[in-house]
Write a protein that holds these residues in place. Structure first.
Motif, short mmCIF file in Angstrom:
data_model
loop_
_atom_site.label_atom_id
_atom_site.label_comp_id
_atom_site.label_asym_id
_atom_site.label_seq_id
_atom_site.Cartn_x
_atom_site.Cartn_y
_atom_site.Cartn_z
N GLU A 53 38.00 62.96 54.74
CA GLU A 53 38.67 61.65 54.63
C GLU A 53 39.11 61.11 56.00
O GLU A 53 39.35 59.93 56.16
CB GLU A 53 39.92 61.77 53.76
CG GLU A 53 39.62 61.93 52.30
CD GLU A 53 40.87 62.29 51.52
OE1 GLU A 53 41.29 61.48 50.71
OE2 GLU A 53 41.41 63.41 51.74
N THR A 106 40.72 52.57 50.11
CA THR A 106 41.74 53.29 49.36
C THR A 106 42.96 53.68 50.19
O THR A 106 44.06 53.76 49.67
CB THR A 106 41.17 54.58 48.71
OG1 THR A 106 40.47 55.29 49.71
CG2 THR A 106 40.27 54.26 47.56
N GLY A 162 33.18 56.62 50.92
CA GLY A 162 34.62 56.38 50.82
C GLY A 162 34.99 55.92 49.42
O GLY A 162 34.40 56.34 48.43
N LYS A 199 39.13 62.83 37.95
CA LYS A 199 37.96 62.91 38.85
C LYS A 199 38.17 63.95 39.94
O LYS A 199 37.32 64.80 40.17
CB LYS A 199 37.70 61.53 39.47
CG LYS A 199 36.55 61.53 40.47
CD LYS A 199 36.35 60.18 41.13
CE LYS A 199 37.33 59.96 42.27
NZ LYS A 199 37.02 58.75 43.06
N ASN A 245 35.55 54.68 44.24
CA ASN A 245 36.35 53.87 43.31
C ASN A 245 35.53 53.43 42.11
O ASN A 245 36.08 53.23 41.02
CB ASN A 245 36.92 52.63 44.01
CG ASN A 245 37.95 53.01 45.05
OD1 ASN A 245 38.33 54.19 45.16
ND2 ASN A 245 38.40 52.05 45.84
N GLY A 303 35.56 47.52 51.05
CA GLY A 303 35.60 47.60 52.51
C GLY A 303 36.02 46.33 53.20
O GLY A 303 36.16 46.29 54.41
N GLY A 342 35.40 52.34 48.59
CA GLY A 342 34.72 51.09 48.26
C GLY A 342 33.32 50.97 48.82
O GLY A 342 32.54 50.15 48.35
N LEU A 388 34.20 65.09 48.74
CA LEU A 388 34.96 66.21 48.17
C LEU A 388 34.66 66.42 46.69
O LEU A 388 35.08 67.41 46.10
CB LEU A 388 36.47 65.98 48.36
CG LEU A 388 36.99 66.04 49.80
CD1 LEU A 388 38.41 65.49 49.87
CD2 LEU A 388 36.95 67.46 50.34
N GLY A 432 33.67 61.39 54.29
CA GLY A 432 34.44 60.43 53.48
C GLY A 432 35.00 61.17 52.27
O GLY A 432 34.50 62.23 51.87
N GLY A 433 36.05 60.60 51.67
CA GLY A 433 36.77 61.27 50.58
C GLY A 433 35.90 61.70 49.41
O GLY A 433 36.10 62.78 48.83
N THR A 434 34.91 60.88 49.06
CA THR A 434 34.10 61.20 47.88
C THR A 434 33.20 62.42 48.11
O THR A 434 32.74 63.04 47.14
CB THR A 434 33.31 59.95 47.44
OG1 THR A 434 34.26 58.91 47.14
CG2 THR A 434 32.46 60.18 46.21
N1 LIG Z 1 38.76 65.85 45.67
C1 LIG Z 1 38.14 64.70 45.45
N2 LIG Z 1 37.16 64.62 44.54
C2 LIG Z 1 36.54 63.46 44.28
N3 LIG Z 1 36.80 62.30 44.92
C3 LIG Z 1 37.77 62.32 45.86
C4 LIG Z 1 38.49 63.51 46.18
N4 LIG Z 1 39.40 63.21 47.15
C5 LIG Z 1 39.26 61.90 47.41
N5 LIG Z 1 38.29 61.37 46.65
C6 LIG Z 1 37.85 59.96 46.62
O1 LIG Z 1 37.55 59.52 47.90
C7 LIG Z 1 37.72 58.11 47.98
C8 LIG Z 1 38.52 57.78 49.20
O2 LIG Z 1 37.82 58.20 50.33
P1 LIG Z 1 38.17 57.66 51.79
O3 LIG Z 1 39.58 57.96 52.09
O4 LIG Z 1 37.12 58.20 52.70
O5 LIG Z 1 37.95 56.11 51.52
P2 LIG Z 1 38.38 54.84 52.35
O6 LIG Z 1 38.09 55.09 53.79
O7 LIG Z 1 39.75 54.42 52.00
O8 LIG Z 1 37.40 53.74 51.75
P3 LIG Z 1 36.15 52.95 52.39
O9 LIG Z 1 35.67 53.74 53.55
O10 LIG Z 1 35.15 52.90 51.29
O11 LIG Z 1 36.67 51.60 52.73
C9 LIG Z 1 38.45 57.70 46.71
O12 LIG Z 1 37.56 57.07 45.81
C10 LIG Z 1 38.94 59.03 46.16
O13 LIG Z 1 39.02 59.01 44.76
#
Ligand SMILES: Nc1ncnc2c1ncn2[C@@H]1O[C@H](COP(=O)(O)OP(=O)(O)OP(=O)(O)O)[C@@H](O)[C@H]1O
Ligand SMILES: [Mg+2]
Length: 417
Positions: free
Chosen positions: A372, A20, A213, A259, A238, A50, A215, A338, A334-336
């Motif tokens: 994140e 993302t 994350g 979300k 995602n 990923g 993906g 959260l 990771g973002g999720t």
């Molecule tokens: N407050 C929140 N509530 C729910 N989901 C969230 C929140 N903030 C971010 N996300 C989710 O977190 C994900 C992104 O996380 P992150 O930045 O860790 O991923 P990435 O490193 O880009 O992806 P990957 O590691 O899977 O290749 C997205 O799906 C986003 O919708």
């Protein structure tokens, strides 16, 4: 500030090529701790689950993130430690043994042992990414973490071997090159995240790092201070967004907003009585009960957690220990992580204490105060550690500069030419 060159200056750069977002972080060491110098972020295009699926788009995204990090501190970034994940990553445990002829173990012996442990069959389309020592045995005595300087006849090692698809790595390196960033090292993302958010005590007691994350969901399990298991699952936040978009018949962007703002994985964490204003694809607003969102989100989160449970369970198989040691815990990052209530859901499905991991041991932690940034910070720390180890001549440090890293670098270097 004048332009500086990452090859000659003391900062290291971590490049988290996420599904993302792409995040470029530069950092330095100050009094043994990491200080983030600059951060540049950019939405990620050209990646799926990923993995790079469009090198041109991914290279442009990397370029933007790197440019932002350069401009934030007036630096020039030429090389970076790059994170890798994706469903093609496979981790498994291996074993090696060598004779030492009853003298003190030297660092060269450990190198030789690692070489012997890495002599495993790997299909032609895959290659070894990491060979990580997971405990040594000296003449039958287990649990030795650093054998250098100890006398023995037979030196054995348990190792954790991580392999990845050659094409996926080539694509990642190619994108970085197209963005004018030299790949200094490639590091498995969950290992970088673990480095940023776990404490030494947690690793000793037993801990599963789960980086959810966009993906992928990356898992790294530690016990007795060593890495026991890694896995990259091709499922992440995602997929939750996509479920909402399909379930409500709305655009992905609106689904993502809902979300993040109103999404929850278990009941009782938000007021569920209200209604949501939702923008339809025809731009018209509609009202939906908040609980509707939960009904879509909950099964996907459960699915992710069940897969994580399976991975954690693998570590216990074949050991005398119960499902997990009673003191084992889970760190979600990771973002999720959260997503409201996801930690509570993880706790009840996994039956283990859960906390959210944000980068620790950072001087200016406000800048990266979110799960994140775990991977990006871990990659910077890895780059800084590498630099210190290469300068340091103490036996303890020399051990970690052994063939594990040399091999990894060699592997990445093959694709520079
Ligand atoms: N407050 C929140 N509530 C729910 N989901 C969230 C929140 N903030 C971010 N996300 C989710 O977190 C994900 C992104 O996380 P992150 O930045 O860790 O991923 P990435 O490193 O880009 O992806 P990957 O590691 O899977 O290749 C997205 O799906 C986003 O919708
Ligand atoms: Mg990530």
């Amino acid at each position: 500030m004048t332009a500086r060159d990452s090859r000659t200056m003391d900062f290291a750069v971590g490049l988290d090529v996420g599904t993302t977002k792409i995040c470029a972080l530069s950092g330095i060491r100050e009094g043994g701790r990491t200080k983030i110098v600059s951060m540049g972020s950019s939405p990620s295009y050209g990646l799926r689950k990923g993995m790079v699926v469009d090198t041109g788009l991914a290279a442009d995204s990397i370029k933007r993130a790197v440019k932002n990090a350069e401009e934030a501190a007036g630096i020039t970034i030429r090389s970076a430690v790059v994170g890798i994940a994706g469903g093609h990553i496979k981790g498994f445990n291996g074993f090696g043994a060598i004779g030492v002829k009853n003298r003190m173990v030297r660092e060269e012996d450990v190198d030789r042992l690692m070489d012997s442990a890495s002599a495993v069959y790997v299909p032609v389309d895959r290659d070894i990414l990491h060979v990580i020592p997971a405990g040594f045995r000296l003449d039958g005595n287990n649990g030795i973490k650093n054998p250098v300087g100890m006398p023995c006849e037979i030196l054995e090692a348990m190792v954790h071997i991580v392999t990845g698809s050659v094409t996926s790595v080539q694509n990642l390196v190619k994108c970085c090159e197209m963005a004018k960033v030299r790949v200094a090292d490639i590091v498995l993302e969950p290992l970088a995240s673990a480095d940023a958010v776990l404490t030494a005590e947690e690793r000793e007691r037993g801990v599963a790092l789960v980086d959810i994350g966009g993906g992928t969901t990356d898992v790294a399990v530690y016990r007795d201070g060593v890495l026991k298991h890694t896995a990259v699952l091709a499922l992440g936040g995602n997929h939750i967004t996509n479920d909402i978009a399909v379930g409500l018949g709305i655009a992905a962007e609106e689904a993502e907003r809902l979300k993040k703002m109103y999404g929850y994985a278990v009941t009782g964490v938000i007021d569920e009585r209200g209604e949501l204003d939702v923008k339809g694809v025809d731009e018209r607003m509609m009202k939906l009960p908040v609980s509707h969102l939960f009904e879509i989100i909950q099964p996907r989160c459960e699915e992710i957690m069940m897969l994580v449970q399976k991975e954690i369970g693998i570590v216990s198989k074949g050991t005398a220990q119960a499902q997990s040691s009673p003191r084992t815990s889970v760190v979600l990052t990771g973002g999720t992580s959260l997503l409201k209530g996801l930690d509570a859901m993880a706790g009840s499905i996994l039956g283990l204490p859960v906390r959210i991991g944000i980068p620790v041991k950072i001087i200016n932690e406000d800048l990266v105060n979110s799960p994140e940034y775990a991977t990006g910070v871990g990659l910077v720390q890895y780059g800084l550690d590498q630099r210190e180890q290469l300068d340091d001549k103490t036996p303890q440090k020399q051990l970690t500069t052994s063939s594990i890293f040399e091999r990894m670098k060699y592997w990445a270097k093959e694709y520079f030419t």
